[in-house]
Scaffold this motif. Sequence first.
Motif: not given
Length: 270
Positions: A203-228, A240-243
Amino acid sequence: MADAALGADLSLLADAARAAGRIARRHFGKGPETWDKGDGQGPVTEADLEIDTMLRHDLLAARPGYGWMSEETADGPERLDATRLFIVDPIDGTRAFIDGSRDFSHALAVVENGMPIVAAIFVPMKNRLYLAASGQGATLNGVAIRMSGRAGLDDATVLGSKHNFHDTHWTGGRPPVLQRFVSSLAYRMALVAEGEYDAMIALRPTWEWDIAAGGLIVTEGGGRVTDRRGLPLRFNNPHPQLDGIVAGTPVVADALLNRLVPVSPASRTR
């Protein structure tokens, strides 16, 4: 990008992630030299820096027209003009790495016009290589993975730190989920993508390098990824931070978002 080009970039990231793992294993458990980066950014070790140098050299030598963003490389505005760029975290979970935990990972992505199109997350001490390419699904060690399919919030397993589950974040108090924790944020996302857990939150601001790879892997695994706030993630931002981030099965992710106390952009803290 054509399928052949996606495949070439995926192979490139897979090889680079394995090379990062070889460096990490060489330093793991041997007391690598460590520094505090200051300003609340946490520690960095000689292994982080060695991996960063290797990745920057090898990846940009292979794709000289791509931009570059890494947790351990000084940032610059030139990446903003890149159509495609690498976004990497040389070691995600550096504190865990220092403490001897095996849950750290290497996270690498190629982003095109703000969207991840190829991703690799490697957990070297467990020999777990997660890969994904846009429109081609996600794999773990070459085997296709999918989300858990859980269709309800009650007793869903959700990865996140204890802070994220304080009543103050939630309408009506803490949701009826089972909280679990894994040190590496990227690894949390990969575990959700393979169905080991139903969702993850930060829930805290999140650096892009922490989540760019994981975001695609979740999406391609059939999941949903958004900010908070439930908004889509876009990368290569000037800052380079997301909410925050919410990722999970579509039903669980939506249920978590619906329970979160609304936060206005103005109230964000970096």
